[in-house]
Motif scaffolding. Structure first.
Motif, PDB file in Angstrom:
ATOM      1  N   UNK A 157      -5.974  -2.947   1.419  1.00  0.00           N
ATOM      2  CA  UNK A 157      -7.134  -2.784   1.921  1.00  0.00           C
ATOM      3  C   UNK A 157      -7.532  -2.090   3.344  1.00  0.00           C
ATOM      4  N   UNK A 158      -8.650  -1.561   3.537  1.00  0.00           N
ATOM      5  CA  UNK A 158      -9.434  -1.127   4.622  1.00  0.00           C
ATOM      6  C   UNK A 158      -8.584  -1.102   5.891  1.00  0.00           C
ATOM      7  N   UNK A 159      -8.599  -2.696   6.340  1.00  0.00           N
ATOM      8  CA  UNK A 159      -7.887  -3.010   7.625  1.00  0.00           C
ATOM      9  C   UNK A 159      -6.331  -3.015   7.908  1.00  0.00           C
ATOM     10  N   UNK A 188     -12.628   5.788   5.761  1.00  0.00           N
ATOM     11  CA  UNK A 188     -13.479   4.603   4.721  1.00  0.00           C
ATOM     12  C   UNK A 188     -14.433   4.670   5.021  1.00  0.00           C
ATOM     13  N   UNK A 189     -15.930   5.491   5.119  1.00  0.00           N
ATOM     14  CA  UNK A 189     -16.678   6.002   5.018  1.00  0.00           C
ATOM     15  C   UNK A 189     -17.056   6.078   3.657  1.00  0.00           C
ATOM     16  N   UNK A 201     -10.847   3.778  -7.170  1.00  0.00           N
ATOM     17  CA  UNK A 201      -9.794   3.033  -7.247  1.00  0.00           C
ATOM     18  C   UNK A 201      -8.401   2.870  -5.816  1.00  0.00           C
ATOM     19  N   UNK A 202      -8.487   1.925  -5.350  1.00  0.00           N
ATOM     20  CA  UNK A 202      -7.894   2.095  -3.764  1.00  0.00           C
ATOM     21  C   UNK A 202      -6.625   3.174  -3.677  1.00  0.00           C
ATOM     22  N   UNK A 258      -3.639   7.783  -2.312  1.00  0.00           N
ATOM     23  CA  UNK A 258      -2.998   9.405  -2.842  1.00  0.00           C
ATOM     24  C   UNK A 258      -3.778  10.431  -1.772  1.00  0.00           C
ATOM     25  N   UNK A 259      -5.024  10.370  -1.717  1.00  0.00           N
ATOM     26  CA  UNK A 259      -5.793  11.356  -0.978  1.00  0.00           C
ATOM     27  C   UNK A 259      -5.439  11.261   0.176  1.00  0.00           C
ATOM     28  N   UNK A 260      -5.505  10.161   0.719  1.00  0.00           N
ATOM     29  CA  UNK A 260      -5.134  10.370   2.508  1.00  0.00           C
ATOM     30  C   UNK A 260      -3.746  11.216   2.419  1.00  0.00           C
TER      31      UNK A 260
END
Length: 1167
Positions: A185-187, A229-230, A250-251, A256-258
């Protein structure tokens, strides 16, 4: 040691050349910084070099003596320094030898190099993770690891050992790599990136000579996290035509993009020699391959020619959403306009702004929509048909074109006139007065909606006295500034010039406090003529470099103190929409009788009604005698006029000269001398241009100039309180403000006066005159232009607030930069020619301005101690004596009305006072004050005496949602009455409800008029009051803030009464007082909305005892609980008596005796 010289570099720069290991060793052994810098500048920058630099201890001593001027035999201090270097040298020899051995073993066994535990205090990244990244740094090849490998110290597994076979077949073991689960998740993603950030920053601190990681910072990674995350990555979504969400990333794709971003960033570090931070921030929207690789798709708004057109001031650009013109989709659209008036509510002015990554930031605010133009729907692309402009927008464009065309091509009976811009300004056939057009692109001083002042029951626009386009009408963070090179250099050079004159920053910072505490003695800097001349030269030179070559650009206008041409040129360069009128001031501004005053719709609201009516039967000008007070002070008047003539403000003419110059257009108005006893018997001459001559009756100011007051001060207090700022204020007074500009020569005959009726001469006012309606208008526009220009020159680095009311200016700012901005404001205004009366300069944390007292230490507003004492004394005297005259009551009530501007909760109590004063206005002699009014006056005295003269502002609303929402209704018949209401949750469900029969035992006022239907408005407000008592509990004890209430009623008059917080009708006024006290004591704000009766059916059912839609378990009782009122019981005891007395006063015929000349008029005590 003597004569040791550091090389061409500064000491700090030279020390940066050395490695952190060597610096640590030398510093630990007390080697001076100068000696270290000398080593580093000569190439001895790391441990290995230093350990090998000397052949022996004797060689070291010789080098220090020959090259460092440190001789061990010269002094004890030199001997100690030699010992420090020897200790460091021996330590580095041992350290280098041991390090070489360890590294050789690590290389042979293919192990990662360890990090010494004690070298770092930060423990966020795991030791093994630091070691991996260190190995990558030394090899010059960073690897984009998975986030599972980014391990923090508290997650490491110390028991993992991995067998390793080297190239010779030898077996060894090393500690294995720990791994953690991938973020879910984001956090968790934020945490992994924070560990990575700390690791890289620690390496950068350790290895200061590795430039590729020196730009890594928390800010870089914060932007990276916000991007991922924006709305651009994780927050990206699309919907179909029904508004249903059809796709989100999808997460796993986000992760993968990061990783791919980091992989590309590491590649850019190698191929384009970028530092890591720059590689991460590199524009991801750029073209990735081909001839245009690395460039973004082009936009015409990036062309230099577009910016040149905007800088000319003749063009403007704005953006808007087509949904504001009726479409179901947003579709942002940009316009390039000339001579078009933008829609303030829907169009955002200004060029597009982008962040460091190239993403759009404004001025158009981001919105959400249900319909997005993505993909297909029904076999067609959703963009089909959207290439056409919406019909409503086409209609708007057509109307603007037609309006512009008719303005330019319609001739009127009055003809046109050539303006300073060379464009003929026509007058409308049906209006007969000139209508000004915007003269610059900056029609709005900020982004989004301007400030709004929220006072109990209503909302009003914020005004700083400088027009609708003033940046002071927007919050500091929303203001629009010119940020091109011209303005940046002008602001910086002006500030540096000021610092140079005052002797540095520290002296300048004292100026604000000196101006506040010492008055004129503390204003030396802002009065320094040499400094002001230097600023004028600087501004003129900068303008001339921009092509402003007007002759006499920096000259002071004849007969005035202002540098009108300089102000106009700077405002033109700033894109200000109202500045060319300043050049008209060199000749003179119209009085407004022979030449009508203009309409400036882009700067001011329209004035459509005037208190004074024109006399259509007036055929000739009037010569009127003076009032008696002039005869009592004849010598003063003659001396004053002689001085005014000497200054060029007035001109003495014989009667023949006046008639020859002005013909029959000479009007001699009456004069009066006002003696201000509260200010040391100061005498002021009043020019009565209303009675007799009727000059003011014929002047029509088409622009409604609004001035700031208590509402604006309350807003600023709430705004800076929410920011947690410390606010400082300086208050200034402009000398003879309304007499600082020239009038049109052809109308000067209408501004004539004389000392005695038998004089053979008259005096002509050449300048604005106190008592003439247009004087405040022209002064207001000049002052507004100066303040807008001051805002622009000060700029965003030192933003301040400036409030101008007539000739009283308050400037306030937050923190050190705000205080500096305040001083600059007075200096720059004085440089432009605004004549401040420095002896009246004052300020601090507690200031009085236009009768309003502000305590910035507690963020409260109200009356000054002297005015508060007067209010308490006067109201108590009226309450105790019970006797007054109509004149005394009217004057005192005027002061109370002024006080009510700052004391919001006292306003409802003035309604009955206004009603009675109006009824007895023409009565003579001593009047008996009704019992109820005496009760109200006593209540106001008690409130003021208990410290109610200062009040805190309500917090600014950040959300529109109410804390409490309820709906009420009432029902009345000939025999009884009922009230009901229900409390509604945020989702629309009913939480609680009440339904009560109104009985005489707790509401006796209902039956005074026998038929309850005659007081239905009061009955409806009673329902609102009961609901407030039941459900508006306010805030918990000790909390700060406001409980916001939204209520609905189908009685329209009550919504008006609550919005004004005043009524003169009985018993409604008593209920408003009780409601006001209830809200005040509970810390609540009420917004009472009118709703149609059919939408208030549920509340209506409760008054009809129909409970089928309500749960009986949710019913609450008012009767049987606490039915005691705060002020209603005490006031109701006098209510009937007051009602009867008021009715008698209105019925009684007024039979005035013949006027009797009063020998001495009774005056109120000083206010």
């Amino acid at each position: 040691m003597a004569g040791l010289l550091v090389g061409p570099r500064a000491l700090g720069d030279a020390l940066k050349l050395g490695s952190s290991d060597l610096r640590f060793t030398l510093s630990r052994n007390d080697v001076p910084d100068e000696v270290q810098a000398h080593f580093f500048e000569n190439g001895v920058t790391n441990v290995n070099k230093f350990s090998s630099f000397f052949r022996s201890e004797e060689d070291l001593i010789q080098v220090l003596r020959d090259d460092f001027n440190i001789d061990a035999n010269a002094s004890l201090s030199d001997r100690a320094q030699v010992a420090s270097v020897i200790c460091s040298w021996k330590e580095t020899i041992t350290k280098a030898k041991r390090q070489a051995e360890v590294e050789a073993e690590m290389d042979s066994r293919e192990w990662t190099k360890p990090i010494p535990v004690g070298d770092y205090d930060r423990v966020t990244p795991a030791k093994e993770y630091l070691e991996k990244k260190l190995q990558e740094l030394e090899n010059g090849e960073f690897r984009a690891e998975t986030l599972a490998e980014v391990v923090s110290k508290d997650e490491i597994d110390p028991d993992v050992l991995v067998p390793i076979f080297d190239s010779k077949g030898s077996l060894s073991v090393k500690k294995g790599s720990s791994q953690v689960p991938m973020p879910t998740g984001p956090e968790q993603l934020r945490r992994r990136l924070s560990v990575m950030q700390n690791c890289l920053m620690m390496l950068a601190l350790k290895h200061v000579n590795r430039e590729e990681i020196q730009d890594v910072s928390k800010d870089v990674f914060d932007k990276y996290k916000d991007y991922l995350l924006g709305d651009y990555v994780w927050g990206l979504s699309s919907t179909d035509l029904q508004g249903q969400q059809i796709q989100t990333p999808p997460w796993s794709l986000v992760l993968a993009y990061e990783q791919s971003i980091r992989k590309r960033a590491y590649n850019l570090m190698t191929t384009e020699k970028l530092m890591l931070g720059a590689a991460l921030e590199k524009d991801l929207g750029a073209v990735q391959a081909g001839h245009y690789r690395g460039q973004r798709p082009a936009s015409m708004w990036q062309w230099p020619a577009v910016q040149e057109l905007l800088d000319s001031g003749k063009f403007q650009t704005c953006a808007f959403y087509q949904s504001d013109f009726g479409t179901a989709y947003l579709k942002p659209t940009r316009l390039f306009l000339k001579d078009f008036e933008m829609e303030k509510d829907t169009m955002a002015p200004g060029m597009p702004q982008f962040d460091d990554q190239g993403f759009y930031q404004g001025p158009l605010k981001r919105r959400q929509t249900e319909v997005q133009l993505i993909g297909q729907y029904g076999g067609k692309f959703t963009t089909a048909g959207t290439e056409q402009w919406p019909s409503a927008f086409c209609r708007w464009v057509a109307q603007k074109i037609l309006k512009r065309w008719t303005t330019l091509h319609t001739l009127s009976a009055y003809g046109g006139g050539e303006t300073a811009s060379g464009v003929e300004k026509q007058k409308s056939l049906d209006k007969g007065y000139p209508i000004s057009q915007p003269e610059g692109w900056k029609l709005h001083g900020g982004h989004g909606e301007a400030r709004k002042c929220e006072v109990p029951g209503k909302s009003r626009m914020f005004h700083d006295g400088c027009g609708l386009a003033s940046p002071g009408r927007w919050d500091i963070e929303d203001r629009i500034w010119n940020d091109d090179g011209f303005w940046k250099r002008l602001r910086s050079d002006s500030y540096q010039l000021v610092l140079q004159f005052c002797g540095g920053q520290q002296n300048f910072d004292r100026t604000c406090f000196e101006m506040a505490a010492k008055g004129e003695a503390g204003c030396n800097l802002v009065q320094n003529q040499e400094l002001k001349d230097g600023l004028v030269d600087l501004w003129r030179n900068r303008l001339q470099q921009e092509g402003y070559n007007t002759a006499g650009l920096a000259d002071i206008a004849k007969g005035q103190p202002f540098r009108l041409r300089l102000m106009e040129a700077l405002l033109d360069r700033a894109g200000d929409p109202d500045h060319r009128f300043l050049l008209q001031g060199e000749k003179g501004y119209p009085v407004g009788v022979l030449q009508p005053l203009p309409r400036t719709p882009h700067m001011y609201e329209e004035q459509t009604s005037w208190k004074l009516e024109d006399d259509p039967y007036m055929r000739s000008e009037i010569w009127r005698d003076n009032y008696e007070s002039v005869g009592d002070h004849e010598i003063f008047v003659r001396e004053h006029f002689a001085e005014e003539c000497k200054e060029g403000l007035m001109e003495r003419l014989t009667l023949e000269q006046a008639k020859e110059r002005f013909g029959d257009k000479v009007a001699v108005s009456s004069l009066a001398v006002l003696v201000e006893e509260a200010h040391g018997n100061k005498k002021r001459i009043i020019h009565d241009a209303t009675h007799g001559t009727k000059i003011n009756n014929r002047i029509r100011c088409r622009d409604k100039q609004r001035s700031p007051g208590a509402r604006e001060k309350m807003y600023l207090l709430a705004y800076y309180k929410a920011r947690g700022d410390i606010v400082f204020s300086l208050v200034g007074d402009i000398s003879k403000a309304h007499r600082r500009f020239l009038h049109e020569p052809s109308e000067l005959g209408l501004l004539a006066c004389r000392v005695k009726s038998n004089d053979d001469h008259i005096f002509i006012n050449r300048v604005g005159t106190f008592g003439v309606a247009s004087a405040s208008y022209w002064w207001g526009r000049i002052a507004a232009a100066g303040i807008r220009l001051t805002h622009e020159i000060i700029g965003p680095q030192r933003p301040i607030e400036m409030l101008i009311f007539a000739d009283d200016l308050e400037s306030l700012g937050a923190g050190p930069e705000g205080r500096r901005g305040i001083v600059l404001a007075y200096l720059y205004l004085s440089t432009m020619g605004f004549p401040f009366k420095w002896s009246k300069q004052r300020g601090g944390l507690k200031v009085e301005w236009i009768g309003l007292f502000t305590d910035y230490t507690t963020m409260r507003l109200g009356l000054s101690p002297s005015r508060s004492a007067w209010m308490e004394t006067w109201t108590r005297k009226m309450a105790v004596s019970g006797r007054t005259t109509s004149k005394e009551m009217e004057q005192g009530l005027g002061r109370l009305g002024f006080a009510a501007n700052a004391l919001t909760w006292e306003r409802p109590f003035l309604g009955p006072l206004y009603a009675w004063t109006s009824a007895v206005r023409n009565k003579r002699g001593i009047l008996r004050i009704p019992a109820m009014l005496r009760t109200i006056l006593w209540f106001l005295a008690e409130r003021t005496g208990d410290g109610g003269s200062l009040q805190e502002p309500a917090p600014l609303r950040t959300i529109d949602r109410a804390d409490v929402t309820f709906f009420t209704d009432a029902k009345a018949t000939e025999h009884g009455a009922w009230i009901g209401g229900f409390l509604q949750s945020q989702d629309g469900s009913i939480i609680e409800w009440f339904s009560e029969e109104v009985l005489e035992s707790w509401a006796p006022w209902l039956f005074i008029r026998k038929d309850p239907k005659r007081v239905i408005a009061s009955l409806e407000l009673l329902a609102t009051l009961v609901a407030t008592r039941l459900w508006a509990k306010g805030l918990r004890k000790g909390a700060r803030g406001t409980c916001w209430i939204k209520a609905g009623t189908d009685n329209l008059s009550n919504s008006y009464a609550v919005s004004k917080w005043m009524s003169t009708k009985y018993p409604l006024t008593i209920l408003i007082m009780e409601l006001s006290e209830t809200l005040r004591t509970r810390g609540c704000e009420l917004h009472l909305e009118w709703i149609p009766r059919e939408r208030n059916q549920l509340a209506d059912d409760l008054t009809n005892q129909d409970f089928k839609h309500f749960s009986l378990d949710s019913r609450v009782q008012f009767v049987g609980g606490d039915t005691r009122w705060l002020v209603l019981d005490g006031l109701m005891a006098k209510a009937q008596e007051f009602h009867m007395e008021l009715a008698e006063e209105r019925k009684r015929k007024v039979t005035d005796p013949k006027p009797v000349k009063n020998k001495k008029r009774k005056k109120l005590d000083p206010w």
